[in-house]
Structure formats: C-alpha cells, structure tokens
Design an enzyme around this catalytic site. Structure first.
Site, PDB file in Angstrom:
ATOM      1  N   TYR A  16     -67.386  43.613   6.050  1.00 37.29           N
ATOM      2  CA  TYR A  16     -66.518  44.468   7.043  1.00 37.29           C
ATOM      3  C   TYR A  16     -66.085  45.818   6.841  1.00 37.29           C
ATOM      4  O   TYR A  16     -65.749  46.149   5.663  1.00 37.29           O
ATOM      5  CB  TYR A  16     -65.100  43.645   7.312  1.00 37.29           C
ATOM      6  CG  TYR A  16     -65.113  42.358   8.283  1.00 37.29           C
ATOM      7  CD1 TYR A  16     -65.155  42.974   9.612  1.00 37.29           C
ATOM      8  CD2 TYR A  16     -65.006  41.000   8.223  1.00 37.29           C
ATOM      9  CE1 TYR A  16     -65.171  42.144  10.714  1.00 37.29           C
ATOM     10  CE2 TYR A  16     -64.886  40.464   9.350  1.00 37.29           C
ATOM     11  CZ  TYR A  16     -65.219  40.806  10.565  1.00 37.29           C
ATOM     12  OH  TYR A  16     -65.076  40.014  11.424  1.00 37.29           O
ATOM     13  N   ASP A  76     -57.365  41.771   1.536  1.00 33.17           N
ATOM     14  CA  ASP A  76     -58.269  42.914   1.151  1.00 33.17           C
ATOM     15  C   ASP A  76     -57.483  44.312   0.578  1.00 33.17           C
ATOM     16  O   ASP A  76     -58.042  45.239   0.115  1.00 33.17           O
ATOM     17  CB  ASP A  76     -58.996  43.364   2.594  1.00 33.17           C
ATOM     18  CG  ASP A  76     -59.902  42.527   3.179  1.00 33.17           C
ATOM     19  OD1 ASP A  76     -60.353  41.754   2.308  1.00 33.17           O
ATOM     20  OD2 ASP A  76     -60.319  42.758   4.072  1.00 33.17           O
TER      21      ASP A  76
END
Length: 676
Positions: free
Chosen positions: A407, A323
C-alpha cells in the site's frame, strides 16, 4: 547556528548520540533501532516559543544568551547484541550525558527493510520451503517472491519471541516490476528472530478450508493451476504500455514564485506560521501553529494507523498491521519527485535517519511544500446590479507519501486562507492478495483476477490534535441540533419548523461517538476568551470523516491492541510523550496499553485544561475489481474549522480574482462548421 528545540536531529547529532551510546557499552554490539529527537517537555518549551514569536531577529529567535533553549535530548532504542535484548536510553547532547537506560522486556522494535530482506532471503533458501515450492510445479518462467509481514497477535504463537510471516507469490518473467501480487501461492512460512524457518503452512482456499502445517511426510500436494495465468494484472509501463493519448500537459506556473517562505523548518504563508517536523515513526509533524499572531495548535500528527484484515481463517488474522508502530511512517517515506508527486513551485524538506550501526542516512525530499488552487473561496453576485465579486482559494499543502509493503498512503496537511486546516489521507497501491482456487468464493473477499482474492479489510487512522486555542487552557464542547417540540406550551413553534442546539462541555477524559442524526459536532473552545460579537468562547470545531469503527469483536486481540478504533473521538489531558493511540510498542502487542487503558487508570479533568483530542477515522475497504491491479486513490478528509474565533470571515481580505492576474485562456469550439 544553534538548532531550534523542535528541529529534527541533525546528522551530526545522530552521530554524537550513536558514539556516546557505543562508548557506554564497549564490549557489546549495538544495533540501533531509533535515534530521534525527544521533544522538550511542554512546560520547558512554551516560554521559549512565546519569546521567540516576540523576537524580531532574522531567524525568528531571540539570542540564545537571553532565551536559552531547552536541552537537546536524543531518544535511542537499540538491541544489545541481539533482538531479544531490546533497550532504550537518552542522551543529553549538550552535556553529552547518557541517562534513562531501560530494558524493554517483552517488547519488540518496529521492523525495517533490512529485516524484511533478510527474512525473504532466508525463507527462499530454506530446504523445506524449496521442497514445497518444487511441489507446486510452477511455470518455467515463474519467479518466486516473498512478502514479509509483521506478526499480528492471534493467540496461537508465543509473542515473547519475534516472528516474521513470509507469504509466497510468483511473478512471470524476468521483469522485476512484474506484479507478483497477481499470483499468490498456496504456502507461507513462519520465521523467528534469527531468520530460521519454524513452520511452513498450507493456506486455505475455500471458505471451509483450514490452514495446515506442511510436514516432512510425503503426501500429494496441490499443483499450481495453469488456468490462473492471465495478462490483465500488470501496471508498469514496460508491461502495460497502452496509455490513453487524450490527456494534454497541465502546467502549474507561479511567475512571481510561491507565496510561502521557509527559514530552516520555520514556515510562513499568508497569515500562517508553523514549524515542520519529521521523525522515523510519525513521519510529518506540525508544531506551534498560529494564524495572524494567535495561537491555534501546539502539535498536529498522525498518531497511529491500524489495518486489520477480515478473513477469519488462519493465518490471515495475523495480517493486522500498525503501519506506524510496526513499520514507521518516517522510515518508509518516499523520495518525492518533481512533476510527479507534487506540481508547481515546490519546496522539499529532507530528513535524516540512521543505519543499524548508527551512521546518519539522508532521506531526501520526504516532504513537499507547495500551493494549489482550490476553486472558489467565496463569491456573491448582486442580482440588482449584476455585479459579481469572487475570490479564488489558495491552499498551502505539506505532503508526505509512504509505502508500506503493498500500500501507499498520501498524507497532506492543507492550510487555507479562511484559517482552516484540512488533513487529507489518500490510500492507493496494490491490494494484499490471498490465493483462491478457480471457482471458489468466500464471504470476506473479492476475486479480482483468476486465482486472486483480495480480502476485506479496514484502514483506521488516529489523528492527534494538541490544541492551543488562544492559549493552552481549552475545553471540548459537544453541540447537537434538535427539533423544537411542537406541542410544548413553553416553546413557540406553531408550525413545527424550529430547531435549536444543545451544548455540553466534557468534564473528564473519555471516548465519544459521532451522531449524524443530531449533527453532533465537537468544538475545542477557550472558555477564558470570549468572541466580542457572539459573546461565546472562541474555538475551532472538528469536522470529522465519518467512518465505521473497528469491526473485530471487542474480545479479539485486534480490539485489545487497537483501543482507539472503538470510538471516533477521544479527549485526554495532555501528558508529555503520550503520543501514540495504541501505545508505544505495538509490535506483537497483547493489548491493554492504548488510549482506553490510559484514561481508565486516571480519570483526569479535561475542562479548562491542557487537552488532547484524538480522532479515529478511516475506511472499510471491501475491494472491487476496479481496485485492481493498482487502486485509484481513496480520499478521506478531516477539517479543523474556526467557530466564532474571528469577528468575521477571515478571508475577506484575500485579493479579488481578476483575469489580468490569472491569465486564463479561452478555448474555442472545435467544430469545423459554422452554426446556423
């Protein structure tokens, strides 16, 4: 005013770097991927920082004539006409000279919102995709949505070409915040760098199912099962209006204002002094940290995070996201809002990024700075006199929040009055979901709603700790607690209750593991500075977040690409620009470029050297239905705590808690009848 060497690039500097690069390639189209500060080499920066701290000038810096700062360097990554021509260069912003041009062959840049949106549009416009959507026979009020993902290397496709995975979902109705993750569809698509659909794939449902490629041959397609339609997966207040009415307002008031002060990116609070940084990849960074005038840490940052999914059926192993390296914590940072993301007296820090054409873009409110009450700091009651002395703990928080697809991650550095630093991570947001037929189940996921399977996955973070404990020369000491032997004539332990510690200093760069059975701790010490009370080296210890390491097999691409996930602690010798635990280029990487590969090729000494400690931690997330439709925040915390660094508790001078100052309010019993 001259920028500090650690200040992020200003909009003017971004524009200048962009212009200088464009001027160097007048016949080409430049597509900017990153224009960011190249932090000065530590050897150049340290003398400046040392003199700066000695300065009594208003902004904490000596006059630049007497203390010239290191050169301001902009690091640039860009496409030369096309994504297949990935390049990098550097610009000296003082001399306006371009240098360090290099072609990044076989590497891929991180993705961004523009690329993801183009992929979504191209996917839905593709005739083959439209044909497969039509075959699903969706409800009339169904709106197809696309979740674009970076491609996690799985050994099937050629990683020399850039590939985007597009997973298809459906939302019901016109409300754009309806939860499309509640209706994962049975198809996905592969797109190339030119946003052309290469393949349309049929996703598996049962454990025995396998991915199939949808071809042009006319064959019976499974239609959308209307039994999957449900009403329990919405979260937006327009669609899920029922809210409890028992929660009363909670106000955080500081009538005299906050205790911290900021001058640009310089932050001081209580006895702490530090600089706040921010960049497109790591997001929030902390620099030049000292307490009461003593050096503690040169740099603190989140180096990388890896989110591998445990569904072994293709194409799901491709859900393996770095990420930071693939997406960027900085470019995905939220615009934090008063009264929502942070409470109390808030100082916001803005950041600047850029467009694909190199124009600066402001990212407002990406960091919030505020204080919180953290309960009791220390207390003692003398039972002989019944006198109690208590102080409450005040904590300074620097927080940023990022959204990566489904998320959210909340990252917070917390500084305490007892000279401790906490790094807290909270994971929330919506589970990534896969389609599953009614009645099916799989051993690597949880059914959270009709036709909705949330696969098992891990979140692994790498916290990079660049210490400067009373100076740059530090060592890493491993301490363990062991029971004393019972029947050893050389050891006095007659009733078997004694225990002692063993200590070992790490000599070479290496990975290390936690061991809770031995209370193994890792102390970053300065062997050249002894505590006058204990006569032992001063230090700080790592209080880890105990976590399961990477579950993927060591031979897998997951393991090869995320070498840091194999061990909880790593110690390396400092090297300028060695910032990323999984390597600089994680997008569709093949592995062999992470922290393990780096130390295997050099075997440097780390005793009484300039070292870096990397801590791997996270969570193995096997979803539960209570994580749906939006997951309650899961907390993880790492602490850096002084160990024999001070002569006593450094918080002994914190003001005693008094009702006259705190002004708490007594709440009376709501009973209407007097007690007998």
């Amino acid at each position: 005013m001259v920028p500090h060497p650690l200040d992020p690039l200003s909009p003017q500097e971004i524009s200048l770097a962009s212009k200088l690069l464009k001027d160097a390639y007048p016949k080409n189209k430049i597509i900017f991927r990153a224009i960011t500060l190249a932090e000065p080499a530590k050897a150049l920066l340290l003398p400046y920082l040392e003199l700066e701290r000695k300065s009594s000038s208003k902004d904490g810096r000596l006059n630049c004539i007497h203390n010239p700062p290191p050169p301001r360097i902009a690091f640039i990554q860009f496409y030369l006409d096309h994504a297949s021509k990935f390049q990098q260069a550097e610009v000296d912003l003082d001399t306006q000279k371009l240098f360090g041009q290099k072609a990044l062959e076989g590497k891929h840049s991180y993705t961004d919102a523009v690329e993801m949106q183009k992929a979504e549009i191209a996917c839905l416009a593709n005739p083959h995709v439209q044909e497969e959507i039509k075959a699903l026979d969706l409800p009339e009020n169904g709106v197809v949505c696309v979740e674009a993902w970076t491609y996690g290397t799985d050994g099937i496709e050629d990683m020399a070409q850039r590939i985007i995975m597009c997973y298809l979902y459906m939302r019901l109705g016109d409300h754009k915040d309806a939860n499309h993750f509640a209706y994962p569809l049975d198809i996905c698509a592969e797109l190339n760098a030119d946003f052309e659909v290469m393949k349309v794939l049929l996703l598996p449902s049962a454990e025995s199912d396998r991915m199939e490629q949808c071809t042009s041959e006319k064959k019976e397609r499974k239609k959308f099962d209307r039994r999957k339609i449900h009403s329990t997966s919405e979260y937006h207040p327009d669609l899920q209006p029922e809210r409890r009415e028992t929660t009363k307002p909670y106000h955080v008031m500081q009538p005299e204002g906050p205790s911290f002060k900021t001058e640009g990116n310089l932050l001081t609070w209580e006895k702490w002094r530090m600089r706040v940084g921010f960049n497109y990849r790591e997001g929030l960074t902390i620099h030049d940290v000292s307490y009461d005038g003593r050096d503690l840490f040169y740099r603190l940052s989140l180096s990388e995070m890896f989110v591998p999914y445990g569904d072994s059926r293709s194409p799901y192993p491709r859900k393996a996201a770095f990420d930071l390296g693939n997406n960027g914590a900085g470019v995905n940072a939220n615009n934090l809002q008063l009264g929502c993301d942070c409470l109390g007296s808030i100082k916001y820090f803005d950041a600047y990024h850029h467009t694909l054409s190199g124009d600066p873009v402001k990212f407002p409110n990406v960091i919030c700075c505020h204080e919180i009450d953290d309960g009791i700091l220390w207390k003692h009651t003398n039972y002989r006199t019944d006198n109690a002395v208590v102080t409450r703990s005040r904590v300074l928080v620097l927080q940023t929040i990022i959204t990566v697809g489904n998320y959210e991650y909340i990252f917070a550095f917390q500084f305490t009055q007892a000279a401790e630093i906490n790094y807290e991570v909270r994971a929330t947001g919506i589970l990534s979901t896969n389609p599953i037929d009614i009645g099916d189940s799989v051993p690597y996921g949880t059914v959270v709603a009709p036709g909705v399977m949330a696969p098992y996955h891990q979140h692994l973070f790498s916290l990079r700790i660049d210490p400067a404990i009373d100076g740059q020369k530090n060592s890493l000491l491993i301490e363990e607690s062991h029971p004393m032997p019972l029947d050893d004539p050389n050891v006095h332990n007659p009733i078997g209750v004694g225990y002692m510690t063993t200590k070992e200093i790490v000599e070479k760069e290496s990975p290390l593991d936690l061991d809770v059975t031995k209370a193994r701790i890792f102390k970053i010490i300065n062997e050249n500075v002894l505590n006058p009370v204990t006569n032992t080296p001063v230090g700080y210890k790592l209080v880890p977040h105990y976590s399961q390491m990477l579950l993927a097999h060591p031979s897998s691409f997951h393991a090869k690409r995320s070498e840091f996930g194999a061990h909880a602690v790593w110690v390396t010798k400092y090297l300028d620009r060695e910032l990323y635990a999984a390597g600089e280029h994680t997008m569709q990487s093949l592995g062999g470029v992470g922290i393990q590969s780096a130390i295997s090729s050099r075997s440097e000494s780390v005793r009484d050297e300039d070292i870096v400690v990397w801590h791997t931690f996270g969570t193995t997330h096997n979803p539960r239905v209570e994580d749906w439709p939006v997951m309650p925040a899961e907390k993880m915390m790492v602490t850096l705590k002084p160990v024999n660094f001070f002569n006593k508790n450094p918080a002994m001078d914190v003001p005693i808690s008094m009702q006259e100052v705190n002004k708490s309010v007594l709440v009376k019993d709501n009973s209407c009848c007097p007690k007998l």
